[in-house]
Design an enzyme around this catalytic site. Structure first.
Site, PDB file in Angstrom:
ATOM      1  N   ARG A  46      -4.534   0.755  -3.682  1.00  0.00           N
ATOM      2  CA  ARG A  46      -3.236   0.768  -3.006  1.00  0.00           C
ATOM      3  C   ARG A  46      -3.277   1.690  -1.775  1.00  0.00           C
ATOM      4  O   ARG A  46      -2.282   2.319  -1.417  1.00  0.00           O
ATOM      5  CB  ARG A  46      -2.124   1.168  -3.971  1.00  0.00           C
ATOM      6  CG  ARG A  46      -1.889   0.116  -5.067  1.00  0.00           C
ATOM      7  CD  ARG A  46      -0.610   0.381  -5.850  1.00  0.00           C
ATOM      8  NE  ARG A  46       0.595   0.352  -5.032  1.00  0.00           N
ATOM      9  CZ  ARG A  46       1.228  -0.746  -4.646  1.00  0.00           C
ATOM     10  NH1 ARG A  46       0.755  -1.949  -5.006  1.00  0.00           N
ATOM     11  NH2 ARG A  46       2.309  -0.682  -3.902  1.00  0.00           N
TER      12      ARG A  46
ATOM     13  N   TYR B 160       0.818  -1.216   0.000  1.00  0.00           N
ATOM     14  CA  TYR B 160       0.000   0.000   0.000  1.00  0.00           C
ATOM     15  C   TYR B 160       0.853   1.268   0.000  1.00  0.00           C
ATOM     16  O   TYR B 160       1.855   1.357   0.708  1.00  0.00           O
ATOM     17  CB  TYR B 160      -0.949  -0.014   1.198  1.00  0.00           C
ATOM     18  CG  TYR B 160      -1.848  -1.236   1.172  1.00  0.00           C
ATOM     19  CD1 TYR B 160      -2.876  -1.341   0.240  1.00  0.00           C
ATOM     20  CD2 TYR B 160      -1.634  -2.305   2.038  1.00  0.00           C
ATOM     21  CE1 TYR B 160      -3.671  -2.482   0.177  1.00  0.00           C
ATOM     22  CE2 TYR B 160      -2.430  -3.446   1.990  1.00  0.00           C
ATOM     23  CZ  TYR B 160      -3.445  -3.517   1.048  1.00  0.00           C
ATOM     24  OH  TYR B 160      -4.222  -4.650   0.982  1.00  0.00           O
ATOM     25  N   ASP B 161       0.430   2.230  -0.809  1.00  0.00           N
ATOM     26  CA  ASP B 161       1.163   3.490  -0.972  1.00  0.00           C
ATOM     27  C   ASP B 161       0.608   4.611  -0.099  1.00  0.00           C
ATOM     28  O   ASP B 161       1.349   5.511   0.312  1.00  0.00           O
ATOM     29  CB  ASP B 161       1.114   3.951  -2.437  1.00  0.00           C
ATOM     30  CG  ASP B 161       1.692   2.928  -3.387  1.00  0.00           C
ATOM     31  OD1 ASP B 161       2.700   2.282  -3.020  1.00  0.00           O
ATOM     32  OD2 ASP B 161       1.136   2.744  -4.492  1.00  0.00           O
ATOM     33  N   THR B 162      -0.710   4.596   0.138  1.00  0.00           N
ATOM     34  CA  THR B 162      -1.356   5.635   0.941  1.00  0.00           C
ATOM     35  C   THR B 162      -1.914   5.001   2.203  1.00  0.00           C
ATOM     36  O   THR B 162      -2.653   4.019   2.141  1.00  0.00           O
ATOM     37  CB  THR B 162      -2.492   6.324   0.156  1.00  0.00           C
ATOM     38  OG1 THR B 162      -1.945   6.921  -1.022  1.00  0.00           O
ATOM     39  CG2 THR B 162      -3.161   7.398   0.998  1.00  0.00           C
TER      40      THR B 162
END
Length: 300
Positions: A239, A18-20
């Site tokens: 994500r 995950y990016d956020t």
């Protein structure tokens, strides 16, 4: 069944996926004015790995600027632009979705945080922290003067709630045509440093009962809150992960927005709530005891 995370490879995979990262605050990062062990270190790990961090809270007692001061006091890195509270989302809803005319007003049951956010959005209001409303004197309808310009009642957490405020709100909602009944959130309780206390949902409950009407809720789990964030920040829901301690707000909010969800057991929800014969139908994707558990990826 949710995935119960316990090992370093599991936490590493989670961070890579995950990016956020959207965090609730009370019960996840702190209890009252006490940090949860390891929370600061985990946020630092995520930032070093290039993750976008957002703080999404139903706490409407503080404005974003005031909330930033709490982050600073506790030593948690955050910018005002990373903080999304239900007071801010409510003000944006009134100004941008309701498009309340400039000559109309909001009657507030709530604290200074709501007032600050309404002021920032150019929304006129009465009530709130006005000393005339923060009284324990008996309310007299004969001496009450109805303001015809009030077109919405906004109710949030109010530690000075009283019969006068409830009575005035009731008058506006029943006597001013088209007056909207809004709540910052419907949390039944909130976790203080020393235990649970009644939340904003408990403050608005007398009005709901008297009106026999449900309000429009702005904060989690309502999609209105996510719309407010998406208007300011671009992110890929697939994500993005929501981290929270409450199933019926944080986890439901993430699920409604198509986000992954991580439940921590340091706040409202206990292990018994997600296991056994009386388990909640709201099932997170992942569960961990505490946000501090993620420190293991750096060998802490």
């Amino acid at each position: 069944m949710p995935a119960h995370l316990t090992t370093r490879p599991e936490y590493s995979l989670l961070i890579d996926r995950y990016d956020t990262w959207m965090f609730d605050c009370d019960g996840v990062l702190w209890h009252g004015d006490r940090l949860i062990e390891g929370a600061v270190e985990v946020l630092e790990i995520l930032r070093k790995r290039g993750k976008r961090i957002l703080f999404v809270t139903n706490n409407a007692s503080k404005s974003r600027k005031s909330y930033k001061a709490k982050f600073d006091l506790l030593g948690v890195q955050a910018s005002v632009e990373e903080i999304y509270g239900s007071a801010y989302a409510s003000a944006v809803y009134i100004s941008s979705v309701m498009k309340l005319p400039k000559d109309k007003k909001v009657y507030v049951i709530g604290m200074a945080g709501i007032e600050e956010e309404l002021r920032e959005e150019g929304v006129s209001f009465i009530g709130g922290t006005d000393p005339a409303d923060c009284t324990l004197e008996p309310f007299s309808l004969s001496s009450f003067s109805l303001d015809p310009d009030v077109q919405a009642v906004l109710c949030g957490l109010d530690l000075s709630v009283n019969y006068t405020k409830l009575s005035k709100a009731f008058q506006y909602l029943t006597r001013n045509p088209g007056c909207q009944f809004l709540v910052t959130n419907e949390d039944s309780t909130f976790p203080s440093a020393d235990g649970l206390l009644p939340g904003a949902g408990a403050i608005s409950a007398p009005l709901r009962y008297a009106l026999e009407k449900d309000p429009i809720s702005i904060g989690k789990p309502a999609k209105t809150m996510l719309d407010c964030i998406q208007a300011k920040v671009k992110f890929d829901p697939e994500r993005t992960i929501m981290i929270g301690d409450r199933l019926n707000t944080d986890i439901l909010f993430g699920q409604a927005g198509g986000l992954a969800t991580l439940l921590v057991l340091t706040g409202i929800t206990s292990k018994q709530d997600i296991t056994g014969p009386n388990a909640s139908p709201i099932v997170p994707d992942y569960v961990t005891q505490s946000i501090g558990d993620l420190r293991v990826v750096d060998g802490q």
